[in-house]
Design a protein around this motif. Structure first.
Motif, PDB file in Angstrom:
ATOM      1  N   TYR A 232      23.062  14.253  53.538  1.00 30.65           N
ATOM      2  CA  TYR A 232      22.582  12.923  53.934  1.00 30.65           C
ATOM      3  C   TYR A 232      21.065  12.811  54.020  1.00 30.65           C
ATOM      4  O   TYR A 232      20.511  11.732  53.793  1.00 30.65           O
ATOM      5  N   SER A 233      20.386  13.903  54.366  1.00 31.26           N
ATOM      6  CA  SER A 233      18.966  13.759  54.723  1.00 31.26           C
ATOM      7  C   SER A 233      18.108  14.911  54.212  1.00 31.26           C
ATOM      8  O   SER A 233      17.258  15.436  54.924  1.00 31.26           O
ATOM      9  N   ARG A 241      16.522  17.964  56.484  1.00 33.92           N
ATOM     10  CA  ARG A 241      16.014  17.375  57.719  1.00 33.92           C
ATOM     11  C   ARG A 241      17.160  17.138  58.686  1.00 33.92           C
ATOM     12  O   ARG A 241      18.122  16.444  58.366  1.00 33.92           O
ATOM     13  N   PRO A 243      19.004  15.561  62.022  1.00 34.81           N
ATOM     14  CA  PRO A 243      18.900  14.251  62.674  1.00 34.81           C
ATOM     15  C   PRO A 243      18.590  14.328  64.162  1.00 34.81           C
ATOM     16  O   PRO A 243      18.560  13.309  64.836  1.00 34.81           O
ATOM     17  N   VAL A 254      15.121  10.233  60.485  1.00 35.19           N
ATOM     18  CA  VAL A 254      16.193  10.980  59.825  1.00 35.19           C
ATOM     19  C   VAL A 254      17.542  10.316  60.100  1.00 35.19           C
ATOM     20  O   VAL A 254      18.383  10.204  59.202  1.00 35.19           O
ATOM     21  N   ARG A 257      18.514   7.670  57.793  1.00 32.09           N
ATOM     22  CA  ARG A 257      19.039   8.142  56.512  1.00 32.09           C
ATOM     23  C   ARG A 257      20.525   8.475  56.638  1.00 32.09           C
ATOM     24  O   ARG A 257      21.314   8.229  55.704  1.00 32.09           O
ATOM     25  N   TRP A 258      20.923   9.015  57.760  1.00 31.71           N
ATOM     26  CA  TRP A 258      22.342   9.265  58.004  1.00 31.71           C
ATOM     27  C   TRP A 258      23.121   7.951  58.060  1.00 31.71           C
ATOM     28  O   TRP A 258      24.180   7.825  57.457  1.00 31.71           O
TER      29      TRP A 258
END
Length: 344
Positions: A232-233, A241, A243, A254, A257-258
């Motif tokens: 996801y990130s 990265r 979260p 972050v 982005r998830w």
């Protein structure tokens, strides 16, 4: 029930796919992947007949050989599939068991600079491979994708990202509503990293890869979180990265982005809502005691379908009495429902 396999009415074909898209992937995982294709009874006797196709995605840590694991008093999925079509009541379909395993335990069926191009692998390599070798019905209206847990996540996002390829989906306890299912674990994982690995995922991964997996508390939970972050990130250079920070608090940039990868959030975006409205059939279910609270994810996704304008008659939704595991009996129920819809 006999503790060994019985003769099938249909047939299972085992292939190895040499994937150009997975060659040189960031994790160095194999680009040659197993693929198992089930053809229903009568396939070889009617050379002019064509069939719908249903693609089956595995959950986190799953690889395609695990479909043949035999638990006491339970049949593996390929045998459940065969029994379903051998009865002659359900319209037959070709069922494709897809492998998208990674050395982190899974890919979430996404294209990511942290893991590889697994969405494109499924869409652009596996589907054409099957269509070229089997008498499938052409077109997305006769093709579905299904799975449980991370496989259910893959079914949801694949249908939204590739509505030109897949026209139906089924998700069993699929990963969704990350605010509830994922975020709650951040403080506990941050504490484990701090107390066991000096707060470093690099230290954890080096330790994990140097011993027998699962021999320390929290192994799977830590690896799973890293695998999700890789999907996801990950940055363009492959940097993963997390979260959350060392206090377990969310890292906002972050986390955004998830959330962009959350099926519930995705379903609210116009292009994905349009994709969902185009689906011929959508099956959503989960156990009402799911340990990861994915029953709430199922409810939220069902509501997102309604908000997107998906007609009720195209959606099956149910919460049933169960946790996250031991729900294999649900697979042929969804398979039968999809087969009927795809045959129309």
């Amino acid at each position: 029930m006999l503790p060994w396999s019985a003769e099938l009415a249909g047939r299972l074909d085992h292939h190895v796919v040499d994937s150009a898209l997975l060659r040189g992937n960031p994790l160095g995982d194999p680009h040659e992947r197993p693929l198992v294709v089930y053809v229903p009874p009568g396939y070889d006797d009617a050379p002019e007949r064509r069939y719908p196709s249903i693609y089956v995605l595995l959950g986190y840590t799953g690889h395609v050989a695990m479909w043949f694991n035999r638990m006491p008093f339970r049949q593996p999925y390929p045998e459940l599939t065969d029994a379903l079509f051998a009865g002659g009541v359900v319209p037959p379909a070709i069922v494709v068991y897809v492998d998208a395993w990674t050395s982190l335990g899974g890919s979430q069926y996404l294209d990511s600079p942290g893991t590889g191009r697994y969405h494109s692998y499924l869409r652009d390599e596996i589907v054409p491979y099957v269509d070229a070798r089997y008498r499938t019905l052409p077109g997305r209206d006769h093709r579905a994708v299904t799975g449980k847990s991370s496989g259910g996540y893959g079914a949801m996002v694949t249908a939204m990202l590739a509505p030109d390829v897949f026209g139906a989906l089924a998700t069993h306890a699929g990963d969704a509503l990350f605010e509830v299912s994922s975020r709650r674990s951040f403080p506990e994982l941050a504490r484990r990293l701090r107390d066991m690995y000096d707060g470093s995922y690099d230290t954890f991964l080096a330790d994990f890869r140097g011993r027998l997996a699962g021999t320390k508390e929290g192994d799977l939970e830590l690896l799973e979180m890293y695998a999700y972050a890789a999907a996801y990130s990950a940055d363009d250079d492959g940097t993963v990265r997390l979260p959350f920070d060392d206090t377990g608090a969310v890292v906002p940039e972050v986390w955004r982005r998830w959330q962009a990868c959350d099926p519930v959030v995705m379903a609210g975006e116009p292009r994905h809502a349009e994709a969902l409205r185009s689906m011929r059939a959508i099956w959503v279910d989960a156990g009402n005691r799911d340990e990861y609270f994915l029953d709430f994810g199922a409810v939220a996704f069902r509501r997102a379908l309604e908000a997107a304008g998906v007609p009720d008659e195209r959606v099956f939704f149910e919460l049933f009495d169960a946790g996250h595991g031991g729900i294999e009996y649900r697979y042929p129920l969804a398979l039968a429902w999809l087969s009927r819809r795809l045959a129309e």
